[in-house]
Design an enzyme around this catalytic site. Structure first.
Site, PDB file in Angstrom:
ATOM      1  N   THR A 213     110.160  30.202 -21.600  1.00  0.00           N
ATOM      2  CA  THR A 213     110.632  31.334 -22.391  1.00  0.00           C
ATOM      3  C   THR A 213     111.666  30.779 -23.351  1.00  0.00           C
ATOM      4  O   THR A 213     112.283  29.759 -23.048  1.00  0.00           O
ATOM      5  CB  THR A 213     111.306  32.390 -21.479  1.00  0.00           C
ATOM      6  OG1 THR A 213     110.399  32.810 -20.475  1.00  0.00           O
ATOM      7  CG2 THR A 213     111.768  33.599 -22.260  1.00  0.00           C
ATOM      8  N   ARG A 241      98.565  40.554 -17.653  1.00  0.00           N
ATOM      9  CA  ARG A 241      99.886  40.441 -17.023  1.00  0.00           C
ATOM     10  C   ARG A 241     101.006  40.398 -18.047  1.00  0.00           C
ATOM     11  O   ARG A 241     100.923  39.755 -19.086  1.00  0.00           O
ATOM     12  CB  ARG A 241      99.922  39.175 -16.165  1.00  0.00           C
ATOM     13  CG  ARG A 241     101.259  38.919 -15.448  1.00  0.00           C
ATOM     14  CD  ARG A 241     102.170  37.994 -16.224  1.00  0.00           C
ATOM     15  NE  ARG A 241     103.386  37.652 -15.462  1.00  0.00           N
ATOM     16  CZ  ARG A 241     104.412  36.981 -15.957  1.00  0.00           C
ATOM     17  NH1 ARG A 241     104.399  36.563 -17.210  1.00  0.00           N
ATOM     18  NH2 ARG A 241     105.470  36.725 -15.207  1.00  0.00           N
ATOM     19  N   VAL A 242     102.095  41.094 -17.768  1.00  0.00           N
ATOM     20  CA  VAL A 242     103.302  41.083 -18.582  1.00  0.00           C
ATOM     21  C   VAL A 242     104.487  40.816 -17.664  1.00  0.00           C
ATOM     22  O   VAL A 242     104.596  41.420 -16.593  1.00  0.00           O
ATOM     23  CB  VAL A 242     103.500  42.422 -19.327  1.00  0.00           C
ATOM     24  CG1 VAL A 242     104.817  42.415 -20.090  1.00  0.00           C
ATOM     25  CG2 VAL A 242     102.329  42.691 -20.270  1.00  0.00           C
ATOM     26  N   GLY A 243     105.370  39.919 -18.064  1.00  0.00           N
ATOM     27  CA  GLY A 243     106.531  39.579 -17.252  1.00  0.00           C
ATOM     28  C   GLY A 243     107.776  40.335 -17.658  1.00  0.00           C
ATOM     29  O   GLY A 243     107.713  41.418 -18.250  1.00  0.00           O
ATOM     30  N   ASP A 244     108.916  39.734 -17.379  1.00  0.00           N
ATOM     31  CA  ASP A 244     110.183  40.427 -17.581  1.00  0.00           C
ATOM     32  C   ASP A 244     110.669  40.425 -19.026  1.00  0.00           C
ATOM     33  O   ASP A 244     111.475  41.278 -19.413  1.00  0.00           O
ATOM     34  CB  ASP A 244     111.267  39.798 -16.701  1.00  0.00           C
ATOM     35  CG  ASP A 244     111.538  38.342 -17.070  1.00  0.00           C
ATOM     36  OD1 ASP A 244     110.571  37.551 -17.069  1.00  0.00           O
ATOM     37  OD2 ASP A 244     112.688  37.982 -17.356  1.00  0.00           O
ATOM     38  N   THR A 265     115.096  33.742 -18.256  1.00  0.00           N
ATOM     39  CA  THR A 265     113.889  32.933 -18.159  1.00  0.00           C
ATOM     40  C   THR A 265     113.637  32.644 -16.694  1.00  0.00           C
ATOM     41  O   THR A 265     114.491  32.084 -16.010  1.00  0.00           O
ATOM     42  CB  THR A 265     114.012  31.612 -18.952  1.00  0.00           C
ATOM     43  OG1 THR A 265     112.937  30.733 -18.583  1.00  0.00           O
ATOM     44  CG2 THR A 265     115.344  30.916 -18.690  1.00  0.00           C
ATOM     45  N   GLY A 266     112.490  33.063 -16.185  1.00  0.00           N
ATOM     46  CA  GLY A 266     112.247  32.836 -14.773  1.00  0.00           C
ATOM     47  C   GLY A 266     110.984  33.490 -14.270  1.00  0.00           C
ATOM     48  O   GLY A 266     110.069  33.799 -15.041  1.00  0.00           O
ATOM     49  N   GLY A 268     109.047  36.209 -13.660  1.00  0.00           N
ATOM     50  CA  GLY A 268     109.137  37.547 -14.221  1.00  0.00           C
ATOM     51  C   GLY A 268     108.962  38.672 -13.242  1.00  0.00           C
ATOM     52  O   GLY A 268     109.658  39.692 -13.317  1.00  0.00           O
TER      53      GLY A 268
END
Length: 372
Positions: A213, A241-244, A265-266, A268
């Site tokens: 990220t 899929r969608v992360g944080d 960043t991690g 999600g």
């Protein structure tokens, strides 16, 4: 009591001058966290990342030192990193299981709590610009997929063929991931260079498990905060899929009222559950309101006196530790209302850097034991 190196570094960051004299402006960035160790990067790779981080810092600093807005600095730096194949954002994005690059981004303006986010972009060159357009030119906060690309195009944002985002090392990472998980390998994307002709960009080994990220946080000379984040997600992601990153309050948050701007960043899925970005701001408020707890855990069998650490560092460190208890690793960059940046991670490295009016020479770091 013996002071640990981490505490000594934190105290150095919170020098009396920094604590008492707010800089005219301050800026910090990250380029992803993960298993990033000295033994895994060649000198050429190390130098390439440091140079890329420095360029991004200078882009943001140029905006801020000329009296520009925090949000403009955030966008300027992130757009450079979106165009740099070293980072998992824009042109260096990882591939989905279907062999596509699907891009997410978000921005937030601390002065009025407005925010914009996009997810699943495939043709917009700069997702961070699309997120800002959503914030400023639409009645919505988040747009996804083809609709988000269509909106970005309607706002005059540059559109590209999906092959623009292709990089050979990300494709090979997908092939390895799918092979290891007994999943089918899609056809090589249309427009990608032939496999034998593609060059490998300088980069860490493909198994680095980097939570790719890019992000930035800024305080401008008007005292306004802003944050932005952009990503290609995770290798082999499926089903849209969608992360944080585009989830306001999870991967991105900024508030003048709270005196806090965050880019994460991690992992999600875990950062969403922990509402990492917003929680850091809430922790900072609690520390101010409660005159701070007496002790914090510094790892191992030692503790550190919280009074020796700035609120922003305590809040960032505690939130990352809490996310890790859920199973999520990663890192954050945080900016407080005084322009003091903080960096916290539960991984062996995070590409990161800072610059300010008080310290105008960009400083960058990669490995966990490097101080900023």
């Amino acid at each position: 009591m013996k002071l640990l190196p981490a505490l000594i570094a934190a105290i150095a960051v919170a020098s009396p001058a920094a604590a008492q004299d707010r800089p005219e402006w301050s800026f910090a960035i990250h380029g992803g966290a993960g298993v990033i160790e000295r033994a895994n990067l060649s000198p050429e790779q190390d130098a390439a990342y440091r140079a890329a981080l420095t360029r991004a810092l200078e882009a943001g600093a140029d905006v801020l030192r000329n009296g520009g807005e925090a949000l403009d600095a955030v966008q300027a730096a992130i757009q450079l990193m979106e165009d740099d194949p070293l980072f998992n954002a824009g042109r260096g994005a990882v591939f989905t299981a279907a062999g596509r690059n699907e891009l997410d981004a978000a921005v937030m303006n601390g002065s009025d709590l407005t925010a914009g986010a996009v997810a699943g972009l495939t043709t917009t060159r700069h997702p961070i610009a699309a997120a800002r357009a959503v914030m400023e030119q639409s009645p919505h906060v988040m747009l996804i997929g083809s609709g988000a690309d269509a909106f970005a195009a309607s706002q005059g944002l540059e559109q590209v063929d999906p092959s623009f985002f292709f990089t050979e090392r990300r494709w090979q990472a997908l092939v390895k991931f799918l092979t290891d998980n007994d999943l089918p390998i899609p056809e090589r994307p249309a427009g990608a260079p032939p496999a034998g002709m593609a060059s490998l960009e300088p980069a860490p080994p493909l198994n680095e498990r980097k939570f790719g990220t890019v992000g930035a946080v800024a305080l401008d000379s008007q005292g306004h905060l802003a944050a932005g984040t952009s990503t290609g997600g995770t290798t082999g992601k499926r089903w849209g899929r969608v992360g944080d990153v585009p989830v306001i309050g999870a991967g991105t948050y900024a508030s003048n009222r709270d005196g806090c701007a965050v880019s994460a960043t991690g992992d999600g899925e875990y950062f969403i559950r922990a509402t990492v970005a917003r929680d850091i701001c809430a922790r900072m408020a609690a520390l101010r309101d409660n005159n701070r707890p007496g002790l914090i855990d510094c790892g191992g069998d030692s503790v550190c006196f919280a009074d020796h650490l700035p609120d922003v560092q305590v809040a960032a460190r505690e939130e990352i530790a809490d996310a890790e208890t859920l199973g999520g690793k990663g890192g954050v960059i945080v900016m407080d209302a005084r322009g003091l940046p903080a960096f916290a991670m539960s991984t062996s490295g995070m590409y990161r850097g800072r610059v300010s009016a008080d310290d105008p020479t960009p400083t960058v770091a990669i490995y966990e034991d490097e101080d900023l």
